[in-house]
Write a protein that holds these residues in place. Structure first.
Motif, PDB file in Angstrom:
ATOM      1  N   TYR A  61    -110.864 -39.185-115.082  1.00  0.00           N
ATOM      2  CA  TYR A  61    -110.551 -37.788-115.372  1.00  0.00           C
ATOM      3  C   TYR A  61    -110.749 -37.585-116.864  1.00  0.00           C
ATOM      4  O   TYR A  61    -110.019 -38.171-117.675  1.00  0.00           O
ATOM      5  CB  TYR A  61    -109.105 -37.442-115.002  1.00  0.00           C
ATOM      6  CG  TYR A  61    -108.835 -37.432-113.511  1.00  0.00           C
ATOM      7  CD1 TYR A  61    -108.919 -36.259-112.771  1.00  0.00           C
ATOM      8  CD2 TYR A  61    -108.503 -38.608-112.832  1.00  0.00           C
ATOM      9  CE1 TYR A  61    -108.683 -36.237-111.406  1.00  0.00           C
ATOM     10  CE2 TYR A  61    -108.262 -38.609-111.469  1.00  0.00           C
ATOM     11  CZ  TYR A  61    -108.353 -37.418-110.762  1.00  0.00           C
ATOM     12  OH  TYR A  61    -108.117 -37.415-109.398  1.00  0.00           O
ATOM     13  N   TYR A  62    -111.746 -36.798-117.213  1.00  0.00           N
ATOM     14  CA  TYR A  62    -111.963 -36.500-118.630  1.00  0.00           C
ATOM     15  C   TYR A  62    -111.521 -35.062-118.844  1.00  0.00           C
ATOM     16  O   TYR A  62    -112.175 -34.107-118.418  1.00  0.00           O
ATOM     17  CB  TYR A  62    -113.428 -36.688-119.032  1.00  0.00           C
ATOM     18  CG  TYR A  62    -113.583 -36.897-120.520  1.00  0.00           C
ATOM     19  CD1 TYR A  62    -113.804 -38.169-121.043  1.00  0.00           C
ATOM     20  CD2 TYR A  62    -113.464 -35.832-121.411  1.00  0.00           C
ATOM     21  CE1 TYR A  62    -113.913 -38.372-122.418  1.00  0.00           C
ATOM     22  CE2 TYR A  62    -113.561 -36.027-122.771  1.00  0.00           C
ATOM     23  CZ  TYR A  62    -113.793 -37.299-123.274  1.00  0.00           C
ATOM     24  OH  TYR A  62    -113.879 -37.491-124.638  1.00  0.00           O
ATOM     25  N   LEU A  78    -117.738 -46.956-123.204  1.00  0.00           N
ATOM     26  CA  LEU A  78    -117.141 -46.097-122.180  1.00  0.00           C
ATOM     27  C   LEU A  78    -118.212 -45.474-121.304  1.00  0.00           C
ATOM     28  O   LEU A  78    -118.025 -45.312-120.092  1.00  0.00           O
ATOM     29  CB  LEU A  78    -116.295 -45.006-122.839  1.00  0.00           C
ATOM     30  CG  LEU A  78    -114.867 -45.391-123.203  1.00  0.00           C
ATOM     31  CD1 LEU A  78    -114.192 -44.266-123.978  1.00  0.00           C
ATOM     32  CD2 LEU A  78    -114.049 -45.738-121.960  1.00  0.00           C
ATOM     33  N   GLU A  79    -119.338 -45.113-121.918  1.00  0.00           N
ATOM     34  CA  GLU A  79    -120.430 -44.547-121.132  1.00  0.00           C
ATOM     35  C   GLU A  79    -120.881 -45.538-120.070  1.00  0.00           C
ATOM     36  O   GLU A  79    -121.102 -45.166-118.901  1.00  0.00           O
ATOM     37  CB  GLU A  79    -121.598 -44.189-122.040  1.00  0.00           C
ATOM     38  CG  GLU A  79    -122.770 -43.566-121.300  1.00  0.00           C
ATOM     39  CD  GLU A  79    -123.937 -43.235-122.216  1.00  0.00           C
ATOM     40  OE1 GLU A  79    -125.090 -43.440-121.791  1.00  0.00           O
ATOM     41  OE2 GLU A  79    -123.692 -42.784-123.354  1.00  0.00           O
ATOM     42  N   LYS A 127    -125.477 -36.385-123.550  1.00  0.00           N
ATOM     43  CA  LYS A 127    -125.772 -35.926-122.198  1.00  0.00           C
ATOM     44  C   LYS A 127    -125.539 -37.017-121.147  1.00  0.00           C
ATOM     45  O   LYS A 127    -125.033 -36.743-120.059  1.00  0.00           O
ATOM     46  CB  LYS A 127    -127.207 -35.409-122.132  1.00  0.00           C
ATOM     47  CG  LYS A 127    -127.426 -34.149-122.961  1.00  0.00           C
ATOM     48  CD  LYS A 127    -128.851 -33.621-122.833  1.00  0.00           C
ATOM     49  CE  LYS A 127    -129.032 -32.352-123.675  1.00  0.00           C
ATOM     50  NZ  LYS A 127    -130.411 -31.829-123.580  1.00  0.00           N
ATOM     51  N   GLU A 128    -125.910 -38.244-121.460  1.00  0.00           N
ATOM     52  CA  GLU A 128    -125.722 -39.332-120.502  1.00  0.00           C
ATOM     53  C   GLU A 128    -124.240 -39.629-120.301  1.00  0.00           C
ATOM     54  O   GLU A 128    -123.800 -39.964-119.197  1.00  0.00           O
ATOM     55  CB  GLU A 128    -126.458 -40.592-120.981  1.00  0.00           C
ATOM     56  CG  GLU A 128    -127.967 -40.487-120.892  1.00  0.00           C
ATOM     57  CD  GLU A 128    -128.442 -40.246-119.459  1.00  0.00           C
ATOM     58  OE1 GLU A 128    -127.954 -40.940-118.548  1.00  0.00           O
ATOM     59  OE2 GLU A 128    -129.286 -39.349-119.260  1.00  0.00           O
ATOM     60  N   TYR A 129    -123.473 -39.518-121.366  1.00  0.00           N
ATOM     61  CA  TYR A 129    -122.022 -39.713-121.328  1.00  0.00           C
ATOM     62  C   TYR A 129    -121.385 -38.699-120.379  1.00  0.00           C
ATOM     63  O   TYR A 129    -120.604 -39.054-119.486  1.00  0.00           O
ATOM     64  CB  TYR A 129    -121.491 -39.547-122.751  1.00  0.00           C
ATOM     65  CG  TYR A 129    -120.038 -39.879-122.982  1.00  0.00           C
ATOM     66  CD1 TYR A 129    -119.595 -41.193-123.023  1.00  0.00           C
ATOM     67  CD2 TYR A 129    -119.099 -38.869-123.213  1.00  0.00           C
ATOM     68  CE1 TYR A 129    -118.262 -41.496-123.272  1.00  0.00           C
ATOM     69  CE2 TYR A 129    -117.771 -39.159-123.466  1.00  0.00           C
ATOM     70  CZ  TYR A 129    -117.364 -40.476-123.501  1.00  0.00           C
ATOM     71  OH  TYR A 129    -116.041 -40.783-123.762  1.00  0.00           O
ATOM     72  N   VAL A 130    -121.768 -37.442-120.565  1.00  0.00           N
ATOM     73  CA  VAL A 130    -121.239 -36.361-119.720  1.00  0.00           C
ATOM     74  C   VAL A 130    -121.702 -36.527-118.277  1.00  0.00           C
ATOM     75  O   VAL A 130    -120.921 -36.363-117.335  1.00  0.00           O
ATOM     76  CB  VAL A 130    -121.677 -34.985-120.273  1.00  0.00           C
ATOM     77  CG1 VAL A 130    -121.341 -33.874-119.286  1.00  0.00           C
ATOM     78  CG2 VAL A 130    -121.031 -34.720-121.620  1.00  0.00           C
ATOM     79  N   LYS A 131    -122.965 -36.863-118.106  1.00  0.00           N
ATOM     80  CA  LYS A 131    -123.535 -37.031-116.758  1.00  0.00           C
ATOM     81  C   LYS A 131    -122.809 -38.125-115.995  1.00  0.00           C
ATOM     82  O   LYS A 131    -122.511 -37.983-114.801  1.00  0.00           O
ATOM     83  CB  LYS A 131    -125.028 -37.355-116.864  1.00  0.00           C
ATOM     84  CG  LYS A 131    -125.729 -37.498-115.525  1.00  0.00           C
ATOM     85  CD  LYS A 131    -127.207 -37.806-115.733  1.00  0.00           C
ATOM     86  CE  LYS A 131    -127.920 -38.013-114.395  1.00  0.00           C
ATOM     87  NZ  LYS A 131    -129.346 -38.344-114.586  1.00  0.00           N
ATOM     88  N   ILE A 171    -119.719 -39.143-116.388  1.00  0.00           N
ATOM     89  CA  ILE A 171    -118.393 -38.660-115.994  1.00  0.00           C
ATOM     90  C   ILE A 171    -118.497 -37.760-114.777  1.00  0.00           C
ATOM     91  O   ILE A 171    -117.736 -37.888-113.804  1.00  0.00           O
ATOM     92  CB  ILE A 171    -117.717 -37.896-117.161  1.00  0.00           C
ATOM     93  CG1 ILE A 171    -117.519 -38.805-118.366  1.00  0.00           C
ATOM     94  CG2 ILE A 171    -116.375 -37.315-116.711  1.00  0.00           C
ATOM     95  CD1 ILE A 171    -117.108 -38.074-119.628  1.00  0.00           C
ATOM     96  N   GLN A 172    -119.444 -36.826-114.811  1.00  0.00           N
ATOM     97  CA  GLN A 172    -119.590 -35.865-113.718  1.00  0.00           C
ATOM     98  C   GLN A 172    -119.980 -36.538-112.412  1.00  0.00           C
ATOM     99  O   GLN A 172    -119.542 -36.114-111.336  1.00  0.00           O
ATOM    100  CB  GLN A 172    -120.629 -34.811-114.093  1.00  0.00           C
ATOM    101  CG  GLN A 172    -120.174 -33.876-115.210  1.00  0.00           C
ATOM    102  CD  GLN A 172    -121.246 -32.881-115.613  1.00  0.00           C
ATOM    103  OE1 GLN A 172    -122.422 -33.239-115.661  1.00  0.00           O
ATOM    104  NE2 GLN A 172    -120.853 -31.659-115.905  1.00  0.00           N
ATOM    105  N   GLN A 173    -120.772 -37.581-112.492  1.00  0.00           N
ATOM    106  CA  GLN A 173    -121.229 -38.248-111.273  1.00  0.00           C
ATOM    107  C   GLN A 173    -120.135 -39.092-110.626  1.00  0.00           C
ATOM    108  O   GLN A 173    -120.096 -39.222-109.403  1.00  0.00           O
ATOM    109  CB  GLN A 173    -122.443 -39.124-111.582  1.00  0.00           C
ATOM    110  CG  GLN A 173    -123.719 -38.322-111.824  1.00  0.00           C
ATOM    111  CD  GLN A 173    -124.926 -39.219-112.080  1.00  0.00           C
ATOM    112  OE1 GLN A 173    -124.783 -40.375-112.498  1.00  0.00           O
ATOM    113  NE2 GLN A 173    -126.108 -38.687-111.838  1.00  0.00           N
ATOM    114  N   ASN A 174    -119.252 -39.640-111.435  1.00  0.00           N
ATOM    115  CA  ASN A 174    -118.277 -40.593-110.896  1.00  0.00           C
ATOM    116  C   ASN A 174    -116.824 -40.203-111.130  1.00  0.00           C
ATOM    117  O   ASN A 174    -115.925 -40.983-110.811  1.00  0.00           O
ATOM    118  CB  ASN A 174    -118.523 -41.980-111.513  1.00  0.00           C
ATOM    119  CG  ASN A 174    -119.891 -42.528-111.152  1.00  0.00           C
ATOM    120  OD1 ASN A 174    -120.206 -42.714-109.983  1.00  0.00           O
ATOM    121  ND2 ASN A 174    -120.728 -42.749-112.155  1.00  0.00           N
ATOM    122  N   GLY A 175    -116.602 -39.024-111.672  1.00  0.00           N
ATOM    123  CA  GLY A 175    -115.235 -38.613-111.938  1.00  0.00           C
ATOM    124  C   GLY A 175    -115.125 -37.108-112.045  1.00  0.00           C
ATOM    125  O   GLY A 175    -115.901 -36.361-111.435  1.00  0.00           O
TER     126      GLY A 175
END
Length: 341
Positions: free
Chosen positions: A24-25, A98-99, A125-129, A131-135
């Motif tokens: 959860y971010y 963390l990414e 962008k990869e960091y955000v992606k 998170i969105q894919q797995n959380g």
């Protein structure tokens, strides 16, 4: 969870159904929602006897991304899940470890990142992606002033309490959009109500929050909307004599916001319909448009433009620009006279 549907309510709904995500971010400028979600997870995912072994709160200024990732990869000792809550996540510098973790998180770990006073760097962008894919990636945004009445009504309704529109506006204008403070004031109001009469009235607001039910920004705006010269001048006189109760610095934004919206309302294609005006102004229902319906009858579009210009002039003078010695009370009287005549 599809990111387009991520809201505070949707997250809490899933949590209460015990549908948990590994990450959860929580980020944004409104700390209230971030605290509410992270506190719910801290208090409800694990049993009290499990928390000593499998729940840990960290601070971004005290740990590195590598340390967080390493801890997140551990298996729980006594419970089904391990809960890691990272506060002040905005202070973490190198986020690459963390990414990598976000791309393949441990299903038995619930990692909660609390990033306040901002959002993730848009370049990551990869960091955000990941998170969105797995959380869950959630942005907690500051409420706009126009949304405060809906928040107040919804908060009180959830506590089996009702409130009239005037009291709602009084609280919104007196407290403002700091949700933590607003909820604190609402809790104080709730504690004052008897069990057999769970209704918030202007008198309750005056008693518990300290804003006068007769002399306040809501009443001043109402007097101006209806061109009630006597009432408007009585209120301005009251505030001039009681500066702690209110001042030009709090009323100028209130009046500017009203007349700015009134200018927009004048451009509504169907401005004779309260429903269409409410929709045009992005309001929740037609009740909130009634002041604009009255305002359009009492103030022409040209007069509204002149009033907005005058408010800007008075605002500049209140800050000392081209105004060596006129006190705030006199400036307010000057503005009210201009608006009403």
């Amino acid at each position: 969870m599809a990111q387009a549907t991520v809201t505070y309510n949707s997250i809490l709904s899933e949590l209460k159904e015990r549908k948990f995500h590994p990450v959860y971010y929580l980020m944004g400028d409104e700390p209230y929602y971030i605290d509410q979600i992270s506190n719910w997870i801290a208090e409800n995912v694990l049993q009290p006897e499990e928390r000593g072994f499998d729940q840990l709160t960290l601070f971004g200024s005290d740990v590195t991304a590598s340390q967080i990732a390493d801890m997140a990869k551990r298996y729980p000792m006594m419970a089904k899940y391990q809960v890691l809550i990272v506060k002040e996540a905005q202070n973490i510098k190198n986020t690459e470890p963390l990414e990598k973790y976000f791309k393949s998180p441990m299903p038995s770990t619930i990692l909660v990142m609390c990033h306040k006073n901002g959002t993730v760097d848009g370049r990551k962008k990869e960091y955000v992606k990941a998170i969105q894919q797995n959380g869950v990636l959630f942005e907690s945004k500051k409420l706009k002033d126009r949304d405060l009445p809906t928040f107040i009504e919804g908060f009180l309704k959830a506590k089996n309490c009702s409130i009239d529109p005037k009291s709602t506006q009084l609280i919104a204008e007196a407290v403002g959009a700091d949700l933590s403070r607003l909820v604190g004031e609402l809790d104080k109001v709730l504690l004052s109500l008897p069990e057999n009469n769970r209704v918030v009235t202007p008198q309750v607001v005056e008693d518990q929050i300290g804003v006068s039910k007769d002399f306040n920004g809501y009443e001043l705006r109402d007097a101006i909307v209806n061109r009630n010269v006597l009432k408007a001048n009585q209120i301005v006189k009251y505030f001039d004599e009681n500066p702690k109760a209110g001042s030009i610095y709090s009323f100028l934004p209130l009046l500017f916001n009203y007349f700015q919206n009134l200018m927009i309302a004048h451009y509504c294609p169907q401005k004779n319909s309260a429903d269409r005006v409410a929709e045009w102004l992005e309001m929740k229902n037609a009740w909130f448009a009634k002041d604009y319906m009255t305002g359009m009858r009492n103030y022409s579009g040209m007069k509204v433009m002149q009033i907005l210009s005058k408010i800007r002039e008075i605002d500049a003078k209140s800050k000392g620009l081209d105004n060596p010695n006129t006190p705030p009370g006199e400036l307010m009287k000057e503005l009210i006279f201009f608006i009403l005549h």
